[in-house]
Motif scaffolding. Structure first.
Motif, PDB file in Angstrom:
ATOM      1  N   TYR A 113      -7.049  -6.758  -3.252  1.00  0.00           N
ATOM      2  CA  TYR A 113      -7.313  -4.958  -2.862  1.00  0.00           C
ATOM      3  C   TYR A 113      -8.073  -4.631  -4.191  1.00  0.00           C
ATOM      4  O   TYR A 113      -7.999  -5.205  -5.420  1.00  0.00           O
ATOM      5  CB  TYR A 113      -5.979  -4.142  -3.223  1.00  0.00           C
ATOM      6  CG  TYR A 113      -5.196  -4.626  -1.663  1.00  0.00           C
ATOM      7  CD1 TYR A 113      -5.785  -3.371  -0.789  1.00  0.00           C
ATOM      8  CD2 TYR A 113      -4.527  -5.274  -1.524  1.00  0.00           C
ATOM      9  CE1 TYR A 113      -5.131  -3.773   0.519  1.00  0.00           C
ATOM     10  CE2 TYR A 113      -3.667  -5.939  -0.530  1.00  0.00           C
ATOM     11  CZ  TYR A 113      -3.941  -4.879   1.061  1.00  0.00           C
ATOM     12  OH  TYR A 113      -3.249  -4.899   2.001  1.00  0.00           O
ATOM     13  N   ILE A 159       6.065   3.493   2.752  1.00  0.00           N
ATOM     14  CA  ILE A 159       5.502   2.881   1.458  1.00  0.00           C
ATOM     15  C   ILE A 159       5.864   2.480   0.230  1.00  0.00           C
ATOM     16  O   ILE A 159       6.490   4.199  -0.446  1.00  0.00           O
ATOM     17  CB  ILE A 159       3.515   3.792   1.939  1.00  0.00           C
ATOM     18  CG1 ILE A 159       3.345   3.060   2.933  1.00  0.00           C
ATOM     19  CG2 ILE A 159       3.211   2.804   0.746  1.00  0.00           C
ATOM     20  CD1 ILE A 159       2.144   3.751   3.865  1.00  0.00           C
ATOM     21  N   LEU A 162       5.394  -5.057  -3.951  1.00  0.00           N
ATOM     22  CA  LEU A 162       4.451  -4.040  -3.132  1.00  0.00           C
ATOM     23  C   LEU A 162       4.844  -4.228  -1.133  1.00  0.00           C
ATOM     24  O   LEU A 162       5.113  -5.240  -0.281  1.00  0.00           O
ATOM     25  CB  LEU A 162       2.829  -3.519  -2.345  1.00  0.00           C
ATOM     26  CG  LEU A 162       2.583  -4.349  -3.635  1.00  0.00           C
ATOM     27  CD1 LEU A 162       0.581  -5.111  -3.880  1.00  0.00           C
ATOM     28  CD2 LEU A 162       2.417  -3.132  -4.600  1.00  0.00           C
ATOM     29  N   LEU A 206       2.836   0.203  -4.039  1.00  0.00           N
ATOM     30  CA  LEU A 206       1.496   0.132  -3.112  1.00  0.00           C
ATOM     31  C   LEU A 206       0.782   1.148  -2.763  1.00  0.00           C
ATOM     32  O   LEU A 206      -0.457   0.523  -2.556  1.00  0.00           O
ATOM     33  CB  LEU A 206       2.300  -0.405  -1.484  1.00  0.00           C
ATOM     34  CG  LEU A 206       1.250  -0.470  -0.283  1.00  0.00           C
ATOM     35  CD1 LEU A 206       0.332  -1.715  -0.106  1.00  0.00           C
ATOM     36  CD2 LEU A 206       2.254  -1.353   0.918  1.00  0.00           C
TER      37      LEU A 206
END
Length: 181
Positions: free
Chosen positions: A163, A112, A99, A116
Motif C-alpha cells: 500500500y 475498519i 490492520l 487501516l
C-alpha cells in the motif's frame, strides 16, 4: 379495589398524567405503544412494554380502551449485554496493533480500524457502508474478491499487498481473509 376509581386515585401523579395522555391519544384513535421501567418488589427494575388499543362495542357503540402489558425485562437485559459485548469487541479491535476490516455479504465495510483507514488515507466513518470497490479501486477489489470468495468457500486465504499511503512510505502487509458465521 381499582374498578370505578380514576387513574389519579390509583397511580402516582407523574404516572397518572402519563397514563391520561396515553388514554387521550387512544380515544383519538391512535394506537399507543410505550415502555416503562418500574422498581421490582424483589429489587432491581422491571421493564414493561405497554400496548394500548381501542375498539367499538358492537352492541352499545361505546369506545372501549384496552391496555396490554408485556414484561420485556429479559429482552432489555439481553440488549444491554449485547451492547456491552459490542463495545468490548470494538475496543479489542481498536487495540489490536494490526490492520483490520470487515465487510458484509454485499462487500460493504462494516468495520475498519483507525490504522487501516489511515493507511488508505481516509477516516473510518468515511468508509463504513461503502463498497470495497469504491474504497480500494477496481483492481484491488478484484484481487480481494477472489480471495474473499475462496475464504467464503472455506479455504484459508493469505496474501501480501503493498500500500502507498498518501504522503508516506510504501507499506507491505500480509492479508488474511477469514469468514465468520
Amino acid at each position: 379495589d381499582i374498578i370505578g376509581r380514576r387513574l389519579d386515585e390509583i397511580l402516582p401523579p407523574e404516572r397518572a398524567a402519563f397514563a391520561l395522555e396515553a388514554l387521550r391519544r387512544q380515544l383519538a384513535g391512535e394506537q399507543v405503544t410505550y415502555e416503562r421501567t418500574t422498581p421490582h418488589p424483589a429489587g432491581g427494575e422491571t421493564t414493561e412494554q405497554v400496548i394500548g388499543a381501542t375498539t367499538i362495542n358492537s352492541h352499545t357503540g361505546e369506545r372501549l380502551v384496552f391496555g396490554f402489558g408485556l414484561d420485556i425485562t429479559p429482552l432489555k437485559q439481553a440488549e444491554q449485554r449485547l451492547r456491552a459485548s459490542e463495545r468490548e469487541l470494538r475496543a479489542l479491535l481498536e487495540a489490536f496493533p494490526g490492520l483490520i476490516a470487515s465487510c458484509d455479504q454485499d462487500f460493504r465495510y462494516t468495520f475498519i480500524n483507525d490504522r487501516l483507514a489511515a493507511l488508505l488515507g481516509q477516516e473510518p466513518q468515511q468508509m463504513i457502508g461503502r463498497h470495497i470497490r469504491d474504497v480500494l479501486g477496481e483492481d484491488r477489489f478484484q484481487l480481494n474478491l477472489d480471495e474473499i470468495t475462496r475464504a467464503r468457500a472455506g479455504e484459508q486465504q493469505r496474501g501480501e499487498r503493498r500500500y502507498h499511503p498518501p504522503g508516506g512510505t510504501p507499506v507491505d502487509v500480509e492479508v488474511t481473509h477469514v469468514v465468520g458465521d
